[in-house]
Design a protein around this motif. Structure first.
Motif, PDB file in Angstrom:
ATOM      1  N   MET A   1     -20.843   9.026   5.671  1.00 20.83           N
ATOM      2  CA  MET A   1     -19.387   9.072   5.622  1.00 20.83           C
ATOM      3  C   MET A   1     -18.826   7.678   5.835  1.00 20.83           C
ATOM      4  O   MET A   1     -19.368   6.888   6.613  1.00 20.83           O
ATOM      5  CB  MET A   1     -18.860  10.012   6.698  1.00 20.83           C
ATOM      6  CG  MET A   1     -17.361  10.204   6.698  1.00 20.83           C
ATOM      7  SD  MET A   1     -16.859  11.212   8.084  1.00 20.83           S
ATOM      8  CE  MET A   1     -17.953  12.627   7.855  1.00 20.83           C
ATOM      9  N   THR A   3     -15.306   5.522   6.835  1.00 22.76           N
ATOM     10  CA  THR A   3     -13.975   5.594   7.422  1.00 22.76           C
ATOM     11  C   THR A   3     -13.344   4.215   7.394  1.00 22.76           C
ATOM     12  O   THR A   3     -14.043   3.196   7.468  1.00 22.76           O
ATOM     13  CB  THR A   3     -14.013   6.104   8.873  1.00 22.76           C
ATOM     14  OG1 THR A   3     -14.726   5.173   9.679  1.00 22.76           O
ATOM     15  CG2 THR A   3     -14.676   7.463   8.958  1.00 22.76           C
ATOM     16  N   TYR A  18      -5.422   6.460   8.769  1.00 19.34           N
ATOM     17  CA  TYR A  18      -6.861   6.606   8.953  1.00 19.34           C
ATOM     18  C   TYR A  18      -7.399   7.434   7.799  1.00 19.34           C
ATOM     19  O   TYR A  18      -6.801   8.454   7.428  1.00 19.34           O
ATOM     20  CB  TYR A  18      -7.156   7.301  10.277  1.00 19.34           C
ATOM     21  CG  TYR A  18      -8.621   7.486  10.570  1.00 19.34           C
ATOM     22  CD1 TYR A  18      -9.399   6.426  11.015  1.00 19.34           C
ATOM     23  CD2 TYR A  18      -9.230   8.731  10.420  1.00 19.34           C
ATOM     24  CE1 TYR A  18     -10.750   6.589  11.296  1.00 19.34           C
ATOM     25  CE2 TYR A  18     -10.577   8.909  10.702  1.00 19.34           C
ATOM     26  CZ  TYR A  18     -11.333   7.841  11.141  1.00 19.34           C
ATOM     27  OH  TYR A  18     -12.671   8.009  11.416  1.00 19.34           O
ATOM     28  N   ALA A  20     -11.041   9.120   5.908  1.00 19.96           N
ATOM     29  CA  ALA A  20     -12.456   9.470   5.992  1.00 19.96           C
ATOM     30  C   ALA A  20     -12.884  10.058   4.654  1.00 19.96           C
ATOM     31  O   ALA A  20     -12.233  10.972   4.143  1.00 19.96           O
ATOM     32  CB  ALA A  20     -12.699  10.473   7.115  1.00 19.96           C
ATOM     33  N   ARG A  45      -8.970  11.557  14.752  1.00 22.53           N
ATOM     34  CA  ARG A  45      -9.939  10.931  13.845  1.00 22.53           C
ATOM     35  C   ARG A  45     -11.217  11.763  13.758  1.00 22.53           C
ATOM     36  O   ARG A  45     -11.814  11.894  12.686  1.00 22.53           O
ATOM     37  CB  ARG A  45     -10.241   9.504  14.308  1.00 22.53           C
ATOM     38  CG  ARG A  45      -9.065   8.552  14.127  1.00 22.53           C
ATOM     39  CD  ARG A  45      -9.483   7.112  14.287  1.00 22.53           C
ATOM     40  NE  ARG A  45      -9.738   6.758  15.669  1.00 22.53           N
ATOM     41  CZ  ARG A  45      -8.838   6.228  16.498  1.00 22.53           C
ATOM     42  NH1 ARG A  45      -7.599   6.005  16.076  1.00 22.53           N
ATOM     43  NH2 ARG A  45      -9.170   5.923  17.734  1.00 22.53           N
ATOM     44  N   GLU A  46     -11.612  12.360  14.882  1.00 25.08           N
ATOM     45  CA  GLU A  46     -12.787  13.227  14.876  1.00 25.08           C
ATOM     46  C   GLU A  46     -12.566  14.440  13.962  1.00 25.08           C
ATOM     47  O   GLU A  46     -13.471  14.842  13.206  1.00 25.08           O
ATOM     48  CB  GLU A  46     -13.094  13.701  16.297  1.00 25.08           C
ATOM     49  CG  GLU A  46     -14.298  14.611  16.399  1.00 25.08           C
ATOM     50  CD  GLU A  46     -14.569  15.084  17.815  1.00 25.08           C
ATOM     51  OE1 GLU A  46     -15.461  15.930  17.995  1.00 25.08           O
ATOM     52  OE2 GLU A  46     -13.882  14.620  18.749  1.00 25.08           O
ATOM     53  N   ARG A  49     -12.897  13.332  10.348  1.00 24.54           N
ATOM     54  CA  ARG A  49     -14.304  13.143   9.968  1.00 24.54           C
ATOM     55  C   ARG A  49     -15.001  14.485   9.772  1.00 24.54           C
ATOM     56  O   ARG A  49     -15.830  14.643   8.863  1.00 24.54           O
ATOM     57  CB  ARG A  49     -15.028  12.309  11.027  1.00 24.54           C
ATOM     58  CG  ARG A  49     -14.568  10.858  11.082  1.00 24.54           C
ATOM     59  CD  ARG A  49     -15.515  10.006  11.908  1.00 24.54           C
ATOM     60  NE  ARG A  49     -15.605  10.449  13.296  1.00 24.54           N
ATOM     61  CZ  ARG A  49     -14.819  10.018  14.275  1.00 24.54           C
ATOM     62  NH1 ARG A  49     -13.858   9.138  14.012  1.00 24.54           N
ATOM     63  NH2 ARG A  49     -14.980  10.447  15.513  1.00 24.54           N
ATOM     64  N   GLU A  50     -14.688  15.447  10.633  1.00 20.28           N
ATOM     65  CA  GLU A  50     -15.266  16.787  10.480  1.00 20.28           C
ATOM     66  C   GLU A  50     -14.913  17.368   9.122  1.00 20.28           C
ATOM     67  O   GLU A  50     -15.772  17.906   8.404  1.00 20.28           O
ATOM     68  CB  GLU A  50     -14.772  17.701  11.598  1.00 20.28           C
ATOM     69  CG  GLU A  50     -15.143  19.161  11.452  1.00 20.28           C
ATOM     70  CD  GLU A  50     -16.597  19.458  11.768  1.00 20.28           C
ATOM     71  OE1 GLU A  50     -17.091  20.533  11.365  1.00 20.28           O
ATOM     72  OE2 GLU A  50     -17.245  18.607  12.409  1.00 20.28           O
ATOM     73  N   ALA A  52     -13.944  15.716   6.405  1.00 22.78           N
ATOM     74  CA  ALA A  52     -14.591  14.912   5.357  1.00 22.78           C
ATOM     75  C   ALA A  52     -16.060  15.304   5.205  1.00 22.78           C
ATOM     76  O   ALA A  52     -16.603  15.288   4.089  1.00 22.78           O
ATOM     77  CB  ALA A  52     -14.466  13.433   5.682  1.00 22.78           C
ATOM     78  N   GLY A  53     -16.695  15.677   6.309  1.00 19.93           N
ATOM     79  CA  GLY A  53     -18.095  16.085   6.254  1.00 19.93           C
ATOM     80  C   GLY A  53     -18.325  17.352   5.448  1.00 19.93           C
ATOM     81  O   GLY A  53     -19.450  17.632   5.031  1.00 19.93           O
TER      82      GLY A  53
END
Length: 244
Positions: A1, A3, A18, A20, A45-46, A49-50, A52-53
């Motif tokens: 990933m 960012t 932000y 991702a 942000r977490e 990312r989750e 985006a994963g």
């Protein structure tokens, strides 16, 4: 990933954001994620990312960019009850200054920026939001029905603009309400307004929750409710967005 912090040209300047992205060289559907009132910080942000994963290109703009880059208001690592009065005293003027007119001015710029990124697949996008961000997500979907296929809002005052807003939404919608925010009677009225507007939606109160239940850095956090949020959000995106 991958960012990064990006800068989005808007009619009023440049909004920091932000982002991702899946780092596989492929194009993926875009998701515009509106922050809660506390702003862009590690917990948000977490979450980006989750998401985006799971195969999405996620853009989280700093809606308070007119007052400066994120973090506009410095926050403790954990936001407890004793911290809230001082934080809200600084945040409320920013939230109140972010009018519906500013929302609409920014929304077009955010969508233009997201959909022209090389990582983002062609086609409509989804918009998600938390707290005040959920209302911004609904406003964005209403203003750009041809560009937004799905909307999800969590612990959000989505009815604040009145039922007229819903009549312009063509996206599929999921609303996850905090038990502390909405009575069953108010939920029934909201659902009737959405039905009358012809909005395809699911709308439910997440049991035992208080406002802010998705945010892991606050005393409102509910891990089970956060998982329920993913269990509702991911299928909504999967069935409404075009994967390569």
């Amino acid at each position: 990933m991958r960012t990064e912090v990006l800068h989005i040209p808007t009619p009023d300047g440049r909004a920091d954001a932000y982002a991702a992205f899946p780092d596989d060289g492929e194009q993926h559907p875009g998701v515009l994620m509106y922050m809660d009132g506390f702003g862009i910080r590690p917990a948000l942000r977490e979450m980006a990312r989750e998401l985006a994963g799971h195969g999405y290109c996620v853009l989280v703009p700093n809606i308070f960019y007119r007052q400066g880059p994120a973090p506009v208001v410095e926050l403790p690592e954990y936001i407890g009850e004793e911290d809230r009065p001082a934080i809200f005293a600084r945040l409320m003027p920013l939230i109140q200054a972010h009018t519906a007119e500013r929302t609409l001015s920014d929304a077009g710029a955010y969508l233009d920026f997201l959909t022209t990124r090389p990582e983002v697949a062609a086609g409509p996008v989804a918009v998600t939001g938390y707290c005040i961000g959920g209302l911004l997500a609904m406003r964005t979907a209403a203003a750009h029905p041809d560009r937004v296929a799905a909307v999800a809002a969590f612990h959000s005052p989505v009815g604040a603009d009145g039922p007229g807003l819903f009549s312009r939404i063509t996206a599929q919608v999921h609303l996850g309400h905090a038990e502390g925010d909405l009575t069953p009677e108010a939920l029934g009225e909201l659902d009737r307004d959405l039905d009358a507007a012809g909005v395809g939606h699911t709308s439910e109160i997440y049991p035992g929750t208080v406002h802010g239940f998705t945010m892991s850095d606050t005393d409102a956090f509910d891990p089970a409710a956060l998982q329920r949020h993913w269990d509702r959000l991911l299928p909504l995106l999967d069935r409404t967005l075009t994967h390569g």
